[in-house]
Design a protein around this motif. Structure first.
Motif, PDB file in Angstrom:
ATOM      1  N   GLU A 551       0.857  -1.179   0.000  1.00 16.20           N
ATOM      2  CA  GLU A 551       0.000   0.000   0.000  1.00 16.20           C
ATOM      3  C   GLU A 551       0.897   1.233   0.000  1.00 16.20           C
ATOM      4  O   GLU A 551       1.990   1.232   0.571  1.00 16.20           O
ATOM      5  CB  GLU A 551      -0.896   0.020   1.246  1.00 16.20           C
ATOM      6  N   GLU A 552       0.410   2.334  -0.630  1.00 13.16           N
ATOM      7  CA  GLU A 552       1.230   3.543  -0.740  1.00 13.16           C
ATOM      8  C   GLU A 552       1.554   4.144   0.629  1.00 13.16           C
ATOM      9  O   GLU A 552       2.647   4.661   0.851  1.00 13.16           O
ATOM     10  CB  GLU A 552       0.496   4.580  -1.604  1.00 13.16           C
ATOM     11  N   LEU A 553       0.606   4.061   1.553  1.00 12.38           N
ATOM     12  CA  LEU A 553       0.839   4.645   2.871  1.00 12.38           C
ATOM     13  C   LEU A 553       1.936   3.911   3.625  1.00 12.38           C
ATOM     14  O   LEU A 553       2.743   4.516   4.336  1.00 12.38           O
ATOM     15  CB  LEU A 553      -0.452   4.637   3.696  1.00 12.38           C
ATOM     16  N   SER A 554       1.953   2.582   3.522  1.00 13.62           N
ATOM     17  CA  SER A 554       2.937   1.801   4.262  1.00 13.62           C
ATOM     18  C   SER A 554       4.252   1.664   3.511  1.00 13.62           C
ATOM     19  O   SER A 554       5.276   1.333   4.102  1.00 13.62           O
ATOM     20  CB  SER A 554       2.379   0.402   4.588  1.00 13.62           C
ATOM     21  N   CYS A 555       4.255   1.942   2.205  1.00 14.24           N
ATOM     22  CA  CYS A 555       5.509   1.875   1.436  1.00 14.24           C
ATOM     23  C   CYS A 555       5.411   2.908   0.318  1.00 14.24           C
ATOM     24  O   CYS A 555       4.991   2.594  -0.801  1.00 14.24           O
ATOM     25  CB  CYS A 555       5.724   0.455   0.882  1.00 14.24           C
ATOM     26  N   PRO A 556       5.778   4.207   0.628  1.00 14.21           N
ATOM     27  CA  PRO A 556       5.606   5.274  -0.380  1.00 14.21           C
ATOM     28  C   PRO A 556       6.534   5.082  -1.579  1.00 14.21           C
ATOM     29  O   PRO A 556       7.658   4.586  -1.443  1.00 14.21           O
ATOM     30  CB  PRO A 556       5.947   6.532   0.404  1.00 14.21           C
ATOM     31  N   SER A 557       6.053   5.514  -2.766  1.00 17.38           N
ATOM     32  CA  SER A 557       6.851   5.390  -3.990  1.00 17.38           C
ATOM     33  C   SER A 557       7.969   6.407  -4.037  1.00 17.38           C
ATOM     34  O   SER A 557       9.004   6.169  -4.683  1.00 17.38           O
ATOM     35  CB  SER A 557       5.935   5.568  -5.223  1.00 17.38           C
ATOM     36  N   ASN A 558       7.799   7.591  -3.415  1.00 15.34           N
ATOM     37  CA  ASN A 558       8.839   8.615  -3.369  1.00 15.34           C
ATOM     38  C   ASN A 558       9.087   8.964  -1.895  1.00 15.34           C
ATOM     39  O   ASN A 558       8.142   9.237  -1.144  1.00 15.34           O
ATOM     40  CB  ASN A 558       8.403   9.866  -4.151  1.00 15.34           C
ATOM     41  N   TRP A 559      10.414   9.024  -1.518  1.00 16.90           N
ATOM     42  CA  TRP A 559      10.743   9.248  -0.091  1.00 16.90           C
ATOM     43  C   TRP A 559      11.987  10.114  -0.003  1.00 16.90           C
ATOM     44  O   TRP A 559      12.963   9.918  -0.739  1.00 16.90           O
ATOM     45  CB  TRP A 559      10.993   7.899   0.611  1.00 16.90           C
ATOM     46  N   THR A 560      11.890  11.139   0.826  1.00 23.44           N
ATOM     47  CA  THR A 560      13.039  12.030   1.055  1.00 23.44           C
ATOM     48  C   THR A 560      13.612  11.710   2.427  1.00 23.44           C
ATOM     49  O   THR A 560      12.914  11.808   3.447  1.00 23.44           O
ATOM     50  CB  THR A 560      12.612  13.503   1.002  1.00 23.44           C
ATOM     51  N   TRP A 561      14.925  11.388   2.469  1.00 24.07           N
ATOM     52  CA  TRP A 561      15.593  11.073   3.750  1.00 24.07           C
ATOM     53  C   TRP A 561      16.345  12.290   4.237  1.00 24.07           C
ATOM     54  O   TRP A 561      17.095  12.919   3.474  1.00 24.07           O
ATOM     55  CB  TRP A 561      16.556   9.893   3.559  1.00 24.07           C
ATOM     56  N   GLY A 573       4.847  -4.530   3.951  1.00 22.32           N
ATOM     57  CA  GLY A 573       3.901  -5.212   3.095  1.00 22.32           C
ATOM     58  C   GLY A 573       2.771  -5.809   3.907  1.00 22.32           C
ATOM     59  O   GLY A 573       2.969  -6.252   5.038  1.00 22.32           O
ATOM     60  N   ASP A 574       1.578  -5.810   3.329  1.00 24.88           N
ATOM     61  CA  ASP A 574       0.422  -6.407   3.982  1.00 24.88           C
ATOM     62  C   ASP A 574       0.351  -7.868   3.604  1.00 24.88           C
ATOM     63  O   ASP A 574       0.547  -8.230   2.435  1.00 24.88           O
ATOM     64  CB  ASP A 574      -0.841  -5.653   3.556  1.00 24.88           C
ATOM     65  N   GLY A 575       0.038  -8.743   4.607  1.00 25.20           N
ATOM     66  CA  GLY A 575      -0.071 -10.167   4.345  1.00 25.20           C
ATOM     67  C   GLY A 575      -0.064 -10.955   5.629  1.00 25.20           C
ATOM     68  O   GLY A 575       0.294 -10.453   6.691  1.00 25.20           O
ATOM     69  N   LYS A 576      -0.556 -12.185   5.596  1.00 24.06           N
ATOM     70  CA  LYS A 576      -0.568 -13.102   6.733  1.00 24.06           C
ATOM     71  C   LYS A 576       0.047 -14.401   6.274  1.00 24.06           C
ATOM     72  O   LYS A 576      -0.484 -15.029   5.315  1.00 24.06           O
ATOM     73  CB  LYS A 576      -1.982 -13.354   7.240  1.00 24.06           C
ATOM     74  N   PRO A 577       1.113 -14.864   6.916  1.00 21.68           N
ATOM     75  CA  PRO A 577       1.851 -14.159   7.964  1.00 21.68           C
ATOM     76  C   PRO A 577       2.555 -12.923   7.416  1.00 21.68           C
ATOM     77  O   PRO A 577       2.653 -12.747   6.209  1.00 21.68           O
ATOM     78  CB  PRO A 577       2.834 -15.212   8.443  1.00 21.68           C
ATOM     79  N   ASP A 578       3.035 -12.057   8.330  1.00 20.85           N
ATOM     80  CA  ASP A 578       3.687 -10.829   7.900  1.00 20.85           C
ATOM     81  C   ASP A 578       4.808 -11.160   6.925  1.00 20.85           C
ATOM     82  O   ASP A 578       5.700 -11.968   7.236  1.00 20.85           O
ATOM     83  CB  ASP A 578       4.260 -10.081   9.103  1.00 20.85           C
ATOM     84  N   SER A 628       4.578 -13.594  -3.373  1.00 19.19           N
ATOM     85  CA  SER A 628       5.421 -12.420  -3.254  1.00 19.19           C
ATOM     86  C   SER A 628       4.885 -11.336  -4.181  1.00 19.19           C
ATOM     87  O   SER A 628       4.115 -11.600  -5.100  1.00 19.19           O
ATOM     88  CB  SER A 628       6.881 -12.759  -3.584  1.00 19.19           C
ATOM     89  N   VAL A 629       5.374 -10.012  -3.928  1.00 16.64           N
ATOM     90  CA  VAL A 629       4.967  -8.866  -4.722  1.00 16.64           C
ATOM     91  C   VAL A 629       6.119  -7.868  -4.693  1.00 16.64           C
ATOM     92  O   VAL A 629       6.879  -7.821  -3.716  1.00 16.64           O
ATOM     93  CB  VAL A 629       3.658  -8.242  -4.168  1.00 16.64           C
ATOM     94  N   VAL A 630       6.314  -7.035  -5.805  1.00 19.50           N
ATOM     95  CA  VAL A 630       7.399  -6.079  -5.877  1.00 19.50           C
ATOM     96  C   VAL A 630       6.838  -4.681  -6.071  1.00 19.50           C
ATOM     97  O   VAL A 630       5.715  -4.503  -6.542  1.00 19.50           O
ATOM     98  CB  VAL A 630       8.388  -6.429  -7.015  1.00 19.50           C
ATOM     99  N   LYS A 631       7.728  -3.609  -5.698  1.00 13.52           N
ATOM    100  CA  LYS A 631       7.349  -2.207  -5.873  1.00 13.52           C
ATOM    101  C   LYS A 631       8.624  -1.402  -6.041  1.00 13.52           C
ATOM    102  O   LYS A 631       9.636  -1.657  -5.381  1.00 13.52           O
ATOM    103  CB  LYS A 631       6.571  -1.713  -4.648  1.00 13.52           C
ATOM    104  N   THR A 632       8.576  -0.369  -6.962  1.00 13.57           N
ATOM    105  CA  THR A 632       9.728   0.506  -7.220  1.00 13.57           C
ATOM    106  C   THR A 632       9.593   1.762  -6.365  1.00 13.57           C
ATOM    107  O   THR A 632       8.525   2.385  -6.314  1.00 13.57           O
ATOM    108  CB  THR A 632       9.806   0.864  -8.700  1.00 13.57           C
ATOM    109  N   VAL A 633      10.731   2.171  -5.740  1.00 15.93           N
ATOM    110  CA  VAL A 633      10.746   3.310  -4.818  1.00 15.93           C
ATOM    111  C   VAL A 633      11.895   4.238  -5.195  1.00 15.93           C
ATOM    112  O   VAL A 633      13.010   3.773  -5.437  1.00 15.93           O
ATOM    113  CB  VAL A 633      10.926   2.838  -3.362  1.00 15.93           C
ATOM    114  N   ALA A 634      11.624   5.587  -5.296  1.00 15.09           N
ATOM    115  CA  ALA A 634      12.653   6.586  -5.576  1.00 15.09           C
ATOM    116  C   ALA A 634      13.019   7.295  -4.266  1.00 15.09           C
ATOM    117  O   ALA A 634      12.137   7.806  -3.564  1.00 15.09           O
ATOM    118  CB  ALA A 634      12.154   7.590  -6.602  1.00 15.09           C
TER     119      ALA A 634
END
Length: 842
Positions: A551-561, A573-578, A628-634
């Motif tokens: 989900e975007e809230l739990s794993c944002p696509s763009n993040w400034t550190w 990631g959401d899922g059972k088991p974690d 499993s599932v993948v996501k790209t993050v900048a």
């Protein structure tokens, strides 16, 4: 000659003319005359003499053991046919060696008068005596005998005193004083031996005697005797007796009250009428009370059984008897006449076992009827009986609490009861307190036996217990997979068999049949089992598992550190088991690098990012056992402001007079921070050039969107030296050989170095440790001239000069005026020099 005698007639003299002598003492008397040739002379007195000394016109005689209260000795001489006489007076005194207080009464009643009498025999003269009667140190009466005849001796003083309670134990005494100080002697005192007074008060009432009217031989009964209004109660004497038997009472006191208690025991010799006597004595007076007591003998009755223990069906005889004059009754049946026994016969049955027989005896003493009784129990022997009331055929017990399991049988002797299961031989622990368990359930054979026979009975034991939900029939945790079909069922144990129902928490509908599982079915279900003994409930946690997703809230696509924040990238990631999540760089400088992720549950031990995070593109992969599932993050990076010694030095220096400038402070950060500096305390005024007033503490603040950073900067302003003061001391002239001092003060920062230039050839010049003071001791002409003080630091040099002139001055020499003084004046000019000091500026 006749004319002379007429002018100075002859006389006789006696010395001492008047004398006061202690009784039994001695005295020298001197008898003399002025007659030129007395014919004879002497001393007439009745007192004893010890020796005489004589001269032509005198004689001296010693009188001893003088005891008369008063005597008048006469001194005489015969002169020219005339008798010359001188009469004297000798008195004796006796000290109060014996002072006697008449004895006091042994006991004195309170409120009545008693007499105090004091005697002082032989003491005197009485006119000089004073007697005082005292209670302790308090004077009761004081009497002086002034005016009594001089020959009077001895004295008596009597007083009447009212006896009081507080006088009990008080000491009375008499003090005698013989005051001979007017006669040139002293004050003689003496006191009698003290006498103690004992006062008392005794109530007119008789003592209160509490005692039994009747007293049985051999028995012990308490008696008491009390009396109020006693003083002092503790000194009262108590006599307590029963007939000729004197008792030993315990006596207690409370205020003016007395209580005596004792135990009276009667003997057979005292049987009959007797008297109890209580006598209280105090101060020689008594109060007495007597009470009549009848002492009697009354033996207990005798109850006998022909056979105390007898088999069922036999005959037993019961007899009740007592002493003379005693009437007995057996189970309500009286004897015919007093002193005779009574009997009862019966055929023993089971109902007579433990039957009690009562024998009552009555005796009349002094109009009062007394009674005693005796009992006996009959034991009847019979075979055991197992009744349903004492040993039921069917037992139903609840499991759990401790119970005493009973199967009791009647019989005499008491039968033993044994209950065992015929199939296994298991035995019931009868009569013992113990827990009831379901293992006890079953059928038992109970046997009761004694010497008379036995009885047998079968009993059935049912143990009921509340339902139980165990982990086998009803597990605490159940896992379902989303998309499958399942049913929720729980099996419970219990007697009677329980019913079971399951309801989801917060809902009322009972869960029944097959369910098509969705993740909303996850939650807590409450299953409850019920029977007649109770119920049991259990929470069953149902977990629905499913594959991972992002989900975007739990794993944002763009993040400034933000650099230094310690914040870790959050990608869950959401899922059972974690699912486990891993992010790996895929392009540019971040390729192949792992992105540090924040754990799902924050912990204080999570390490901060110690190095700069590499920005770039990362691919995050979430995996659990269902897929499993993948996501790209900048990822991009920024940083908060930061100042240090290299970008903003904490100590900065300006030079006075230079063009005014801002503090040298900058900050690192992204986006670029803005830096503002302001002076602390008094604001810095706007100037074109630097002034020393600009020195102080400044605070610089760097700010960007990620925070602020501050530094405190101390500014010092340096300036060129200036010689602010150059002075001489003393300011006036100095005589030859005098001292002078030059003082130089400079203003500079950093502090200036002071240096001096003196006239050439000036000797003996001294400088202080910091060169600020130049001193000369013993000024000479070579010290005259110009002196320069110079101040130097890194920013320049400044100097000032002062001139010291040496010139002649006549005002210090006191030169006289006139032509004759020219040569002396010239010499003075040549010899005396005065130093004049003039200041000049550079």
């Amino acid at each position: 000659m006749a004319h002379t005698v007429a002018q100075e007639p002859f006389w006789a003299d006696l010395q001492p003319r008047v004398a006061l002598v202690e009784r039994g003492g001695s005295l020298w008397l001197n008898c003399s005359t002025n007659c030129p040739r007395p014919e004879r002379g002497g001393l007439e007195t009745s007192l004893r003499r010890n020796g005489t000394q004589r001269g032509l016109r005198w004689l001296a005689r010693q009188l001893v053991d003088i005891r008369e209260p008063e005597t008048q000795p006469v001194c005489f001489f015969r002169c020219a046919r005339r008798t010359l006489q001188a009469r004297g007076l000798i008195r004796t005194f006796q000290r109060p060696d014996r002072v006697e207080l008449v004895p006091l009464p042994a006991w004195q009643p309170v409120g009545e008068n008693f007499t105090l009498s004091c005697r002082v025999p032989g003491a005197g003269p009485r006119g000089s005596l004073t007697l005082t009667l005292l209670r302790g140190a308090q004077e009761l009466i004081r009497r002086s005998f002034a005016g009594e005849p001089p020959r009077a001796r001895g004295a008596v003083l009597t007083a009447t005193v009212l006896a009081r309670r507080e006088d009990h134990g008080a000491n009375f005494s008499c003090r005698a004083e013989l005051d001979l100080r007017p006669h040139g002697l002293g004050l003689f005192e003496n006191s009698s031996a003290p006498r103690q007074l004992r006062t008392f008060a005794l109530s007119p009432d008789r003592p209160r005697l509490a005692a039994p009217r009747l007293l049985e031989v051999g028995s012990e009964r308490p008696v008491s005797c009390a009396l109020d209004e006693l003083f002092p109660a503790s000194e009262a004497w108590v006599y307590l007796a029963l007939g000729d038997q004197r008792l030993s009472p315990d006596i207690t006191f409370e205020g003016d009250a007395l209580m005596a208690t004792a135990t009276a025991t009667a003997s057979a010799e005292q049987e009959g009428a007797s008297q109890l006597v209580c006598n209280v004595t105090l101060g020689g007076e008594s109060r007495e009370t007597r009470e009549n007591v009848t002492i009697y003998s009354f033996p207990s009755p005798v109850l006998t059984l022909s056979e105390p223990t007898i088999p069922e069906g036999k005959v037993v005889t019961v007899t009740c008897s007592a002493g003379a004059r005693v009437l007995v009754t057996l189970d309500g049946i009286p004897a015919v006449v007093p002193g005779q026994p009574t009997q009862l016969q019966l055929n023993a049955t089971e109902d007579d076992d433990r039957r009690s027989f009562f024998c009552d005896a009555t005796l009349e003493v002094d109009g009062e009827t007394l009674s005693k009784n005796k009992s006996a129990e009959l034991r009847v022997l019979y075979a055991p009986r197992l009744d349903d009331s004492d040993c039921p055929r069917s037992w139903t017990w609840p499991e759990g609490p401790e119970q005493t399991l009973r199967c009791e049988a009647r019989g005499n002797p008491a039968p033993s009861v044994h209950c065992a299961r015929p199939d296994s031989g298991a035995v019931l622990a009868l009569g013992l307190l113990g827990p009831v368990t379901r293992a006890l359930a079953g059928t038992y054979r109970c046997t009761a036996a004694n010497v008379q026979g036995q009885a047998v009975k079968d009993v059935t034991l049912t143990v009921e217990y509340a339902p139980a939900l165990d982990s086998v029939g009803c597990p605490e945790h159940i896992t379902w997979l989303e998309g499958t079909e399942v049913s929720l069922s729980c099996v419970a144990h219990g007697v009677p068999p329980p019913s079971v129902s399951c309801v989801r928490s917060g809902e009322a509908r009972v869960l029944e049949g097959l369910l098509h599982v969705v993740r909303e079915h996850a939650g807590t279900y409450r299953c409850e089992a019920t029977n007649a003994r109770g119920s049991a409930a259990k929470n069953v946690a149902v977990t629905v598992e499913y594959g991972p997703s992002f989900e975007e809230l739990s794993c944002p696509s763009n993040w400034t550190w933000v650099e230094g924040s310690g914040q870790l990238f959050s990608c869950e990631g959401d899922g059972k088991p974690d699912p486990s999540v891993e992010c790996i760089g895929s392009e540019g400088t971040s390729e192949g690098m792992l992105l540090p992720l924040a754990p799902p549950d924050p912990s204080p031990r999570v390490p901060r990012i110690s190095s700069e995070l590499v920005p770039g593109i990362y691919v995050c992969n979430a995996t659990n056992r269902h897929g499993s599932v993948v996501k790209t993050v900048a990822v991009s990076t920024e940083s908060p402001p930061q100042m240090d010694e290299s970008t903003c030095p904490s100590h900065q220096t300006w030079l006075e007079g230079t063009e005014a400038a801002a503090l040298a402070c900058a900050a690192r950060g992204r986006p670029s921070p803005q830096v503002l500096c302001s002076r602390e305390g008094v604001p810095r005024p706007q100037r074109l050039r630097v002034s020393r007033e600009d020195a102080g503490t400044y605070r610089c603040l760097a700010t960007n969107t990620h925070g602020t950073d501050a530094r405190t900067v101390t500014v010092g302003v340096e300036y060129r030296p200036v010689v602010a003061e150059l002075a001489a001391s003393p300011p006036g002239g100095v005589r030859p050989g005098g001292n002078f001092t030059l003082t130089c003060r400079a203003e500079a920062w950093p502090p200036a170095q002071i240096s001096w230039r003196a006239p050439p050839g000036a000797p003996n010049i001294g400088l202080s440790s910091n060169n600020s003071t130049l001193s000369v001791a013993g000024a000479m002409g070579s010290h005259g001239g110009e002196y320069e003080c110079a101040a130097t630091n890194a920013h320049g040099r400044h100097a000032r000069r002062i001139t010291v002139r040496v010139a002649a001055s006549s005002r210090f020499l006191g030169v006289p005026q006139g032509p004759t003084c020219h040569r002396a004046f010239a010499f003075a000019i040549h010899s005396a020099w005065t130093v004049f000091i003039f200041k000049s500026h550079s």
